[in-house]
Write an enzyme that holds these catalytic residues in place. Structure first.
Site, PDB file in Angstrom:
ATOM      1  N   GLU A  16     -10.975  -3.526 -11.783  1.00  0.00           N
ATOM      2  CA  GLU A  16      -9.470  -3.392 -11.458  1.00  0.00           C
ATOM      3  C   GLU A  16      -8.757  -4.441 -12.134  1.00  0.00           C
ATOM      4  O   GLU A  16      -7.456  -4.700 -11.456  1.00  0.00           O
ATOM      5  CB  GLU A  16      -9.632  -3.489  -9.816  1.00  0.00           C
ATOM      6  CG  GLU A  16     -10.274  -4.895  -9.076  1.00  0.00           C
ATOM      7  CD  GLU A  16     -10.152  -4.596  -7.669  1.00  0.00           C
ATOM      8  OE1 GLU A  16      -9.549  -3.784  -6.831  1.00  0.00           O
ATOM      9  OE2 GLU A  16     -10.923  -5.148  -7.000  1.00  0.00           O
ATOM     10  N   ASN A  62      -5.871   1.288  -8.181  1.00  0.00           N
ATOM     11  CA  ASN A  62      -4.537   0.755  -7.620  1.00  0.00           C
ATOM     12  C   ASN A  62      -4.293  -0.430  -7.928  1.00  0.00           C
ATOM     13  O   ASN A  62      -3.214  -0.787  -8.417  1.00  0.00           O
ATOM     14  CB  ASN A  62      -4.898   0.472  -6.039  1.00  0.00           C
ATOM     15  CG  ASN A  62      -5.571   2.040  -5.270  1.00  0.00           C
ATOM     16  OD1 ASN A  62      -5.053   2.910  -6.074  1.00  0.00           O
ATOM     17  ND2 ASN A  62      -6.152   2.052  -4.282  1.00  0.00           N
ATOM     18  N   ASP A  63      -5.368  -1.545  -8.134  1.00  0.00           N
ATOM     19  CA  ASP A  63      -4.903  -2.775  -8.689  1.00  0.00           C
ATOM     20  C   ASP A  63      -4.869  -2.629 -10.056  1.00  0.00           C
ATOM     21  O   ASP A  63      -4.240  -3.422 -10.788  1.00  0.00           O
ATOM     22  CB  ASP A  63      -6.286  -3.814  -8.148  1.00  0.00           C
ATOM     23  CG  ASP A  63      -5.440  -4.189  -6.804  1.00  0.00           C
ATOM     24  OD1 ASP A  63      -4.470  -4.741  -6.637  1.00  0.00           O
ATOM     25  OD2 ASP A  63      -6.629  -4.624  -6.077  1.00  0.00           O
ATOM     26  N   ARG A  97     -14.321  -0.655   2.658  1.00  0.00           N
ATOM     27  CA  ARG A  97     -13.266  -1.747   2.564  1.00  0.00           C
ATOM     28  C   ARG A  97     -13.676  -2.738   3.661  1.00  0.00           C
ATOM     29  O   ARG A  97     -12.772  -2.921   4.745  1.00  0.00           O
ATOM     30  CB  ARG A  97     -11.713  -1.342   2.609  1.00  0.00           C
ATOM     31  CG  ARG A  97     -11.229  -0.698   1.281  1.00  0.00           C
ATOM     32  CD  ARG A  97      -9.705  -0.553   1.546  1.00  0.00           C
ATOM     33  NE  ARG A  97      -9.133  -0.155   0.040  1.00  0.00           N
ATOM     34  CZ  ARG A  97      -8.943   1.210  -0.318  1.00  0.00           C
ATOM     35  NH1 ARG A  97      -9.334   2.209   0.516  1.00  0.00           N
ATOM     36  NH2 ARG A  97      -8.470   1.405  -1.402  1.00  0.00           N
ATOM     37  N   HIS A  99      -1.674  -0.852   1.447  1.00  0.00           N
ATOM     38  CA  HIS A  99      -2.991  -0.645   2.239  1.00  0.00           C
ATOM     39  C   HIS A  99      -2.567   0.071   3.499  1.00  0.00           C
ATOM     40  O   HIS A  99      -3.288   0.672   4.105  1.00  0.00           O
ATOM     41  CB  HIS A  99      -3.756  -1.981   2.526  1.00  0.00           C
ATOM     42  CG  HIS A  99      -4.614  -2.483   1.217  1.00  0.00           C
ATOM     43  ND1 HIS A  99      -3.995  -3.260   0.355  1.00  0.00           N
ATOM     44  CD2 HIS A  99      -5.620  -1.847   0.820  1.00  0.00           C
ATOM     45  CE1 HIS A  99      -4.826  -3.238  -0.646  1.00  0.00           C
ATOM     46  NE2 HIS A  99      -5.911  -2.560  -0.380  1.00  0.00           N
ATOM     47  N   ARG A 101     -17.978  -2.789  -0.030  1.00  0.00           N
ATOM     48  CA  ARG A 101     -17.378  -3.782  -0.808  1.00  0.00           C
ATOM     49  C   ARG A 101     -17.250  -4.894  -0.034  1.00  0.00           C
ATOM     50  O   ARG A 101     -16.872  -4.841   1.118  1.00  0.00           O
ATOM     51  CB  ARG A 101     -15.882  -3.214  -1.513  1.00  0.00           C
ATOM     52  CG  ARG A 101     -15.328  -4.201  -1.941  1.00  0.00           C
ATOM     53  CD  ARG A 101     -13.889  -3.676  -2.512  1.00  0.00           C
ATOM     54  NE  ARG A 101     -12.861  -3.884  -1.525  1.00  0.00           N
ATOM     55  CZ  ARG A 101     -11.650  -3.251  -1.696  1.00  0.00           C
ATOM     56  NH1 ARG A 101     -11.248  -2.906  -3.020  1.00  0.00           N
ATOM     57  NH2 ARG A 101     -10.754  -3.049  -0.848  1.00  0.00           N
ATOM     58  N   CYS A 124     -12.597   4.581  -7.342  1.00  0.00           N
ATOM     59  CA  CYS A 124     -12.268   4.687  -5.892  1.00  0.00           C
ATOM     60  C   CYS A 124     -11.022   4.593  -5.575  1.00  0.00           C
ATOM     61  O   CYS A 124     -10.489   4.342  -4.488  1.00  0.00           O
ATOM     62  CB  CYS A 124     -13.284   3.529  -5.297  1.00  0.00           C
ATOM     63  SG  CYS A 124     -13.010   2.144  -5.759  1.00  0.00           S
ATOM     64  N   ARG A 179       2.196  -3.670  -6.559  1.00  0.00           N
ATOM     65  CA  ARG A 179       1.930  -2.364  -5.978  1.00  0.00           C
ATOM     66  C   ARG A 179       2.658  -2.271  -4.557  1.00  0.00           C
ATOM     67  O   ARG A 179       2.808  -1.291  -3.923  1.00  0.00           O
ATOM     68  CB  ARG A 179       0.351  -2.002  -5.709  1.00  0.00           C
ATOM     69  CG  ARG A 179      -0.147  -2.971  -4.852  1.00  0.00           C
ATOM     70  CD  ARG A 179      -1.870  -2.843  -5.209  1.00  0.00           C
ATOM     71  NE  ARG A 179      -2.389  -1.960  -4.168  1.00  0.00           N
ATOM     72  CZ  ARG A 179      -3.569  -1.904  -3.809  1.00  0.00           C
ATOM     73  NH1 ARG A 179      -4.645  -2.567  -4.425  1.00  0.00           N
ATOM     74  NH2 ARG A 179      -3.981  -1.058  -2.805  1.00  0.00           N
TER      75      ARG A 179
HETATM   76  C1  PEP Z   1      -8.198  -0.443  -5.868  1.00  0.00           C
HETATM   77  O1  PEP Z   1      -7.421  -1.213  -6.323  1.00  0.00           O
HETATM   78  O2  PEP Z   1      -7.871   0.573  -6.563  1.00  0.00           O
HETATM   79  C2  PEP Z   1      -8.907  -0.330  -4.716  1.00  0.00           C
HETATM   80  C3  PEP Z   1      -9.724   0.688  -4.583  1.00  0.00           C
HETATM   81  O3  PEP Z   1      -9.084  -1.332  -4.086  1.00  0.00           O
HETATM   82  P1  PEP Z   1      -7.917  -1.821  -2.921  1.00  0.00           P
HETATM   83  O4  PEP Z   1      -6.720  -0.522  -2.804  1.00  0.00           O
HETATM   84  O5  PEP Z   1      -8.686  -2.011  -1.628  1.00  0.00           O
HETATM   85  O6  PEP Z   1      -7.279  -2.806  -3.328  1.00  0.00           O
HETATM   86 MG    MG Z   2      -8.015  -3.422  -5.227  1.00  0.00          MG
END
Ligand code: PEP
Ligand code: MG
Length: 539
Positions: free
Chosen positions: A427, A450-451, A293, A188, A329, A498, A461
């Site tokens: 996710e 991402n997740d 976020r 993050h 979110r 996203c 990650r």
């Molecule tokens: C994701 O997981 O792709 C996402 C957009 O949320 P975050 O990166 O905040 O976990």
């Molecule tokens: Mg996520």
């Protein structure tokens, strides 16, 4: 001049002085002192200095974020003046002839443990404040400045690692670039760097001696040049100018539509983490916000944000977006986004642990506070709500029941709210596999690549060692996106992406052909993605 290699997480060039940033935790050694009373006087002087720092912080905060939010610094001042705390420090120094730093650290530990064990949630949360004032005293005793304090001149920030909670507290206008030894490109902190639109490198063999030296961060090549000579500086100044000119060319796309060559319209939104990011969204002409976020609101604070505080933030974002869509979110606390006042137990595997919607469905009052704030704010713009880390239809049913309770409560006191779309993040592989069922229950999906990549490929990650095989282009991920879109469209549910992959211009054509309806990207990627959309042939 010396050159160091790293991995770039945001392209671009920064030229400026290095500030070596030290972590909050101090190393405190127990030392035997000769003169107890002199040590007490040293403690008293540090306490006076800490109170002065808090007064300044309180004034600054009152100006920037209002009196209510600034009140925390008054609470800290009261704690510093607390008799029991002071007596404990005095006793340790007098009885054991220890240095003031050690007496403060031990007192801080004892008091915060005592608060942590209390049943009352309010007092439990005070443990973090005790820790905070003790850390402040130790910093003063050790002759260090405030944490997160950057100074007046914008700097290239060099650190071993940065937690999201540290990054959000920094004054962003003073940051030219980040350079860290640790961290991964999907953390993050990396995402924040992209949102802030500043060059960032990770995996650099950083050195403390660089503090105060001139440097160049070349995010394109992933290099850091310390003490660059005149010719190199000149070359980079020219390159920076070219970069700015390329930016100007892209800005001609402002005001243009997000439509493919053959007429398919894509919703191009932006991701944000705070009210301050909205300016960047508008400057880059995004059609809306696809991911706010909201957990960063919680990370910035020392205590739970109240309903009123949250309402003001969501309302401001909705109003500033002037009727454009804002997808907020609900808080995704946990994993790398930890807040001390949540008092969470240590977990072996926090990414797969007690986080996000799991906390909300367990500590329902925290969830309801956020939902009330969101619904109240929905009267001031076009707010949609999205829920993270969903793995089952049952969770969605529970959420919808709680949402109905919140709405009924607002109705009973005649508080107006808007027509709010409800959506979920896709996710987890579980959510992908049951997306046909989930689509019947919600208005939209937003794919968090991402997740989704982390859980599908079983790659943390955050783990920099595995960065090279953390591959969101993996066919498994691309097939999942297609499956989600197909299932969603059968139920009239729209689908966005996203996660960071949404901004990958090499995939835009593929996403559009898959049927993706929306892309939500860091504000600085809006115009490059617009360019890619406008060059795509859909059929
Ligand atoms: C994701 O997981 O792709 C996402 C957009 O949320 P975050 O990166 O905040 O976990
Ligand atoms: Mg996520």
């Amino acid at each position: 001049m010396e050159q160091f290699n790293g991995k770039s997480i945001f392209k671009g060039i920064a030229i400026g002085k290095i500030l070596f940033y030290s972590k909050k935790q101090q190393q405190v050694k127990r030392e035997k002192i000769e003169d107890n009373e002199a040590e007490i006087a040293r403690y008293e002087a540090a306490k006076a200095k800490a109170i002065e720092q808090l007064r300044e912080l309180c004034d600054k905060a009152a100006e920037e974020v209002g009196e209510t939010n600034a009140a925390i610094f008054e609470v800290h001042t009261m704690m510093l003046e607390d008799e029991d705390y002071t007596d404990s420090v005095y006793n340790m120094i007098r009885k054991n002839s220890v240095n003031a730093e050690f007496a403060v650290a031990a007192t801080g530990d004892n008091f915060s443990a005592m608060f942590t064990e209390m049943d009352d949630e309010y007092f439990k949360a005070r443990a973090a404040d005790i820790k905070d004032i003790s850390d402040r005293l130790i910093r003063v005793l050790q002759g260090q400045g405030n944490t997160g304090e950057i100074g007046e001149e914008p700097v290239i920030l060099v650190a071993e690692d940065l937690a999201p909670s540290e990054t959000v507290q920094m004054d962003k206008s003073k940051l030219l670039a980040f350079v860290t030894r640790f961290g991964s490109s999907n953390s993050h902190t990396a995402i924040l760097a992209r949102t802030m639109n500043i060059p960032a490198l990770i995996g650099v063999d950083i050195k403390k001696e660089w503090n105060g030296k001139m440097a160049v961060v070349d995010g394109k090549q992933g290099i850091l040049l310390v003490d660059p000579d005149g010719t190199v500086l000149k070359k980079y100044e020219e390159e920076k100018k070219k970069e700015e000119e390329a930016g100007k060319l892209l800005s001609q796309l402002k005001g243009q539509t997000d439509v493919t060559v053959d007429g398919r319209h894509i919703k191009l939104y932006a991701n944000i983490g705070s009210v301050a990011d909205v300016a960047n969204v508008l400057a880059n002409d995004a059609a809306g916000i696809g991911l706010f976020r909201s957990e960063f609101l919680y990370l910035e604070k020392d205590d739970y944000p109240t309903e009123e505080e949250q309402f003001q933030v969501y309302k401001t974002v909705a109003q500033n977006m002037a009727g454009k869509k804002v997808v907020i979110r609900t808080m995704d606390i946990g994993a790398d986004k930890q807040v001390p006042y949540f008092g969470m137990e240590h977990e072996e595997n926090p990414a797969m642990g007690y986080r996000a919607i799991r906390i909300c469905l367990d500590r329902v009052e925290i969830f309801k506070t956020q939902l009330r704030a969101l619904y109240r704010a929905s009267a001031y713009g076009s707010i949609s709500i999205m829920f993270p880390m969903i793995i089952s239809v049952e969770e969605v049913m529970q959420i919808k029941k709680i949402v109905e309770e919140v709405k009924a409560q607002l109705d009973s006191v005649h508080i107006a709210y808007g027509d709010v779309e409800l959506g979920i993040m896709i996710e987890t592989p579980a959510a992908v596999m049951i997306s046909d069922l989930l689509a019947k229950e919600v208005d939209f999906f937003s794919i968090g690549t991402n997740d989704l990549t982390q859980y599908t490929l079983a790659i943390d990650r955050q783990n920099a060692k595995l960065d090279h095989i953390y591959d969101p282009h993996h066919p498994a991920i691309l097939r999942m996106i297609q499956m989600v879109v197909d299932n969603a469209h059968k139920e009239n549910c729209w689908v966005g992406i996203c996660g960071e992959l949404g901004a990958d211009v090499t995939l835009i054509e593929q996403f559009i052909k898959m049927g993706v309806d929306e892309l939500s990207v860091s504000p600085s990627f809006v115009l490059p993605v617009r360019k890619a959309i406008r060059e795509t042939k859909y059929r």
